[in-house]
Design a protein around this motif. Sequence first.
Motif, PDB file in Angstrom:
ATOM      1  N   HIS A   1       1.210  -1.186  -0.097  1.00  0.00           N
ATOM      2  CA  HIS A   1      -0.487  -0.085  -0.496  1.00  0.00           C
ATOM      3  C   HIS A   1       0.774   1.478   0.051  1.00  0.00           C
ATOM      4  CE1 HIS A   1      -3.883   2.209   1.605  1.00  0.00           C
ATOM      5  NE2 HIS A   1      -2.812   3.191   1.481  1.00  0.00           N
ATOM      6  N   ALA A   2       1.893   1.314   1.021  1.00  0.00           N
ATOM      7  CA  ALA A   2       2.756   2.753   1.154  1.00  0.00           C
ATOM      8  C   ALA A   2       3.623   2.694  -0.352  1.00  0.00           C
ATOM      9  CB  ALA A   2       3.679   1.948   2.346  1.00  0.00           C
ATOM     10  N   VAL A   3       4.283   1.134  -0.732  1.00  0.00           N
ATOM     11  CA  VAL A   3       4.773   1.342  -2.180  1.00  0.00           C
ATOM     12  C   VAL A   3       4.041   2.299  -3.292  1.00  0.00           C
ATOM     13  CG1 VAL A   3       5.610  -0.075  -4.428  1.00  0.00           C
ATOM     14  CG2 VAL A   3       5.978  -0.504  -1.781  1.00  0.00           C
ATOM     15  N   ALA A   4       2.387   1.164  -3.728  1.00  0.00           N
ATOM     16  CA  ALA A   4       1.563   2.471  -4.751  1.00  0.00           C
ATOM     17  C   ALA A   4       1.299   3.117  -4.306  1.00  0.00           C
ATOM     18  CB  ALA A   4       0.378   1.153  -4.429  1.00  0.00           C
ATOM     19  N   HIS A   5       0.920   4.463  -2.967  1.00  0.00           N
ATOM     20  CA  HIS A   5       0.840   5.476  -3.101  1.00  0.00           C
ATOM     21  C   HIS A   5       1.774   6.290  -3.603  1.00  0.00           C
ATOM     22  CE1 HIS A   5      -0.703   9.095  -0.570  1.00  0.00           C
ATOM     23  NE2 HIS A   5      -2.377   8.193  -1.883  1.00  0.00           N
ATOM     24  N   THR A   6       3.137   5.214  -3.239  1.00  0.00           N
ATOM     25  CA  THR A   6       4.212   6.621  -3.141  1.00  0.00           C
ATOM     26  C   THR A   6       4.230   6.155  -4.460  1.00  0.00           C
ATOM     27  OG1 THR A   6       5.054   6.170  -1.186  1.00  0.00           O
ATOM     28  CG2 THR A   6       6.908   7.352  -2.861  1.00  0.00           C
ATOM     29  N   LEU A   7       4.324   5.626  -5.344  1.00  0.00           N
ATOM     30  CA  LEU A   7       3.718   5.519  -7.043  1.00  0.00           C
ATOM     31  C   LEU A   7       3.182   6.617  -7.355  1.00  0.00           C
ATOM     32  CD1 LEU A   7       5.006   1.874  -7.529  1.00  0.00           C
ATOM     33  CD2 LEU A   7       6.941   3.364  -7.320  1.00  0.00           C
ATOM     34  N   ALA A   8       2.030   6.394  -6.735  1.00  0.00           N
ATOM     35  CA  ALA A   8       1.184   7.685  -7.521  1.00  0.00           C
ATOM     36  C   ALA A   8       1.386   9.052  -7.291  1.00  0.00           C
ATOM     37  CB  ALA A   8      -0.674   7.320  -7.012  1.00  0.00           C
ATOM     38  N   ILE A   9       1.729   8.944  -5.771  1.00  0.00           N
ATOM     39  CA  ILE A   9       1.936  10.452  -5.684  1.00  0.00           C
ATOM     40  C   ILE A   9       3.235  11.025  -6.531  1.00  0.00           C
ATOM     41  CG2 ILE A   9       3.333  11.766  -3.698  1.00  0.00           C
ATOM     42  CD1 ILE A   9       2.117  10.393  -1.795  1.00  0.00           C
ATOM     43  N   GLU A  10       4.309  10.516  -6.706  1.00  0.00           N
ATOM     44  CA  GLU A  10       5.254  11.536  -7.662  1.00  0.00           C
ATOM     45  C   GLU A  10       5.177  10.666  -9.060  1.00  0.00           C
ATOM     46  OE1 GLU A  10       9.333  10.651  -7.116  1.00  0.00           O
ATOM     47  OE2 GLU A  10       8.916  10.495  -4.552  1.00  0.00           O
ATOM     48  N   GLY A  11       3.695  10.150  -9.498  1.00  0.00           N
ATOM     49  CA  GLY A  11       3.568   9.901 -10.865  1.00  0.00           C
ATOM     50  C   GLY A  11       3.869   9.230 -11.524  1.00  0.00           C
ATOM     51  N   LEU A  12       4.739   7.915 -10.636  1.00  0.00           N
ATOM     52  CA  LEU A  12       6.347   7.172 -11.478  1.00  0.00           C
ATOM     53  C   LEU A  12       5.706   6.108 -12.272  1.00  0.00           C
ATOM     54  CD1 LEU A  12       8.217   6.450  -8.163  1.00  0.00           C
ATOM     55  CD2 LEU A  12       8.825   8.506 -10.035  1.00  0.00           C
ATOM     56  N   CYS A  13       4.176   5.827 -12.439  1.00  0.00           N
ATOM     57  CA  CYS A  13       3.920   5.468 -14.060  1.00  0.00           C
ATOM     58  C   CYS A  13       2.061   5.939 -14.081  1.00  0.00           C
ATOM     59  CB  CYS A  13       3.516   3.891 -12.725  1.00  0.00           C
ATOM     60  SG  CYS A  13       2.778   3.930 -11.479  1.00  0.00           S
ATOM     61  N   GLY A  14       1.755   4.583 -15.262  1.00  0.00           N
ATOM     62  CA  GLY A  14       0.555   5.572 -15.508  1.00  0.00           C
ATOM     63  C   GLY A  14      -0.735   4.518 -15.281  1.00  0.00           C
ATOM     64  N   GLU A  15       0.067   3.023 -15.090  1.00  0.00           N
ATOM     65  CA  GLU A  15      -1.203   2.197 -14.601  1.00  0.00           C
ATOM     66  C   GLU A  15      -0.264   1.700 -13.351  1.00  0.00           C
ATOM     67  OE1 GLU A  15      -3.002  -2.206 -16.431  1.00  0.00           O
ATOM     68  OE2 GLU A  15      -3.079  -0.077 -17.373  1.00  0.00           O
ATOM     69  N   LEU A  16      -0.908   1.355 -12.477  1.00  0.00           N
ATOM     70  CA  LEU A  16      -1.236   0.248 -10.966  1.00  0.00           C
ATOM     71  C   LEU A  16      -1.929  -1.155 -11.311  1.00  0.00           C
ATOM     72  CD1 LEU A  16      -0.308   2.762  -8.657  1.00  0.00           C
ATOM     73  CD2 LEU A  16       1.136   1.084  -9.205  1.00  0.00           C
ATOM     74  N   ARG A  17      -1.534  -2.403 -11.361  1.00  0.00           N
ATOM     75  CA  ARG A  17      -2.058  -3.153 -10.819  1.00  0.00           C
ATOM     76  C   ARG A  17      -1.618  -3.196  -9.599  1.00  0.00           C
ATOM     77  NH1 ARG A  17      -0.867  -6.419 -16.454  1.00  0.00           N
ATOM     78  NH2 ARG A  17      -1.251  -4.328 -18.411  1.00  0.00           N
ATOM     79  N   LEU A  18      -2.881  -3.470  -8.498  1.00  0.00           N
ATOM     80  CA  LEU A  18      -2.749  -4.211  -7.292  1.00  0.00           C
ATOM     81  C   LEU A  18      -3.445  -5.600  -6.717  1.00  0.00           C
ATOM     82  CD1 LEU A  18      -4.120  -1.440  -5.655  1.00  0.00           C
ATOM     83  CD2 LEU A  18      -1.630  -1.523  -6.437  1.00  0.00           C
ATOM     84  N   ALA A  19      -2.533  -5.978  -6.288  1.00  0.00           N
ATOM     85  CA  ALA A  19      -3.344  -8.180  -6.070  1.00  0.00           C
ATOM     86  C   ALA A  19      -2.991  -8.435  -4.858  1.00  0.00           C
ATOM     87  CB  ALA A  19      -2.244  -8.537  -6.644  1.00  0.00           C
ATOM     88  N   ASP A  20      -4.033  -9.020  -4.376  1.00  0.00           N
ATOM     89  CA  ASP A  20      -3.930  -8.938  -2.601  1.00  0.00           C
ATOM     90  C   ASP A  20      -5.321 -10.041  -2.564  1.00  0.00           C
ATOM     91  OD1 ASP A  20      -4.122  -9.535   0.614  1.00  0.00           O
ATOM     92  OD2 ASP A  20      -2.941  -7.470   0.333  1.00  0.00           O
ATOM     93  N   PHE A  21      -5.542 -10.608  -1.795  1.00  0.00           N
ATOM     94  CA  PHE A  21      -6.985 -11.632  -1.689  1.00  0.00           C
ATOM     95  C   PHE A  21      -7.727 -10.906  -0.370  1.00  0.00           C
ATOM     96  CE2 PHE A  21      -3.401 -14.235   0.465  1.00  0.00           C
ATOM     97  CZ  PHE A  21      -3.992 -14.282   1.703  1.00  0.00           C
ATOM     98  N   ASP A  22      -6.139 -10.515   0.432  1.00  0.00           N
ATOM     99  CA  ASP A  22      -7.298 -10.181   1.945  1.00  0.00           C
ATOM    100  C   ASP A  22      -7.636  -9.007   2.479  1.00  0.00           C
ATOM    101  OD1 ASP A  22      -7.075 -11.085   4.655  1.00  0.00           O
ATOM    102  OD2 ASP A  22      -4.861 -10.334   5.291  1.00  0.00           O
ATOM    103  N   ASP A  23      -8.786  -8.778   3.251  1.00  0.00           N
ATOM    104  CA  ASP A  23      -9.440  -7.464   3.754  1.00  0.00           C
ATOM    105  C   ASP A  23      -8.739  -6.677   4.296  1.00  0.00           C
ATOM    106  OD1 ASP A  23     -11.152  -8.495   2.065  1.00  0.00           O
ATOM    107  OD2 ASP A  23     -12.441  -9.560   3.779  1.00  0.00           O
ATOM    108  N   LEU A  24      -8.850  -5.571   5.027  1.00  0.00           N
ATOM    109  CA  LEU A  24      -8.595  -5.266   5.786  1.00  0.00           C
ATOM    110  C   LEU A  24      -8.768  -5.223   7.169  1.00  0.00           C
ATOM    111  CD1 LEU A  24      -5.693  -1.946   5.925  1.00  0.00           C
ATOM    112  CD2 LEU A  24      -7.805  -1.112   6.520  1.00  0.00           C
ATOM    113  N   ASP A  25      -7.656  -5.584   8.393  1.00  0.00           N
ATOM    114  CA  ASP A  25      -7.839  -5.822   9.815  1.00  0.00           C
ATOM    115  C   ASP A  25      -7.074  -4.351  10.180  1.00  0.00           C
ATOM    116  OD1 ASP A  25      -8.737  -8.138  11.776  1.00  0.00           O
ATOM    117  OD2 ASP A  25      -7.056  -7.655  12.245  1.00  0.00           O
TER     118      ASP A  25
END
Length: 354
Positions: free
Chosen positions: A112-136
Amino acid sequence: MVVPEHRVFDPASSDDRSIYDRLVELGGVHVFDTTATQLHSLRALLPTPPEDVLGEEVRWVHYPWRRSLVRVLGPRGFRLLRLDRNRNKITAAEQDDMARLCVGVVGLSVGHAVAHTLAIEGLCGELRLADFDDLDLSNLNRVPASLFDLDINKTVVAARRIAELDPYMSVVPYPDGLVESTFESFMDGLDIVIDECDSLDTKLVLREHARRRGIPVVMETSDGGILDVERFDLEPERPLLHGLLGDLDASALKNITPEQKAPLAARILDPSKLTPRMLASVPEIGRTLSTWPQLGSDVALGGASVAAVVRAFGIGTPPPSGRIRINLDAHLAAISEVEPTASGESISPANQPR
């Protein structure tokens, strides 16, 4: 796989306009409009944006989980203004190149921290996120989410947060995680894959797919800031996980217990270089500890470290395969007094010229 939940309404589309009108008519939707300020800030940029950007039609974005409509600049003006402070640590041309990168993130705790930081800096045009788990609730010591996100799939939580930052960024959640039916679509067209999952067999299968397709893998492990890069794009025969697990097959790692997992994880991390508190925790995993400890500050550092690697790929200076430790505790232990030089400047004794 689920589709993004937010929607950007194009004023040129009659269908979008009718849906927007219906939402407003039904009521119960909060409306936020700061486009006058956004446009003022856009006009103040240097150099002044071209007229076709300044004249771009604004958009409405519907965030159903917020019961809100938010008015924003059009896509070109929005990106130009939002990422302006990146210059010239990232040049405009480099930022455009990064907009063509497709990055996958597997495991949405550190991820989550990785994806958000990539988005903040605009380091990619597409993000794919994979995780089967729910937030606990137990995730909230390190995942920057809230009580309102509990029991929601982690990929959706991250996708929503990124959508509220940049509604134009393409984010594709894989809430079933990486399984046989999703691996191919997740990996197809990726430029870089980030491994932040806990499952050892998934780590190996992920690398098998990446190696076969020539996709580099980046992994950050919170303890001691371990950062791994595996350049399968350059080394198609490279051993998985630097060969640290030998010839272990992914199928042999399925359904192993936490007690069985701990020594294998230690082999990957190198027990001689674990931090003292993590080393003391390893034999307690599955006994007095549910799983290995992680701190929010370590996870935040992981997001920054992986973003630096992706940024290096984007600007054309990617690192080689290997491992580095970015251990802030070790750096803090090395702090020394700063002494003034004859010119009045300050320099640390440890960094004095020889």
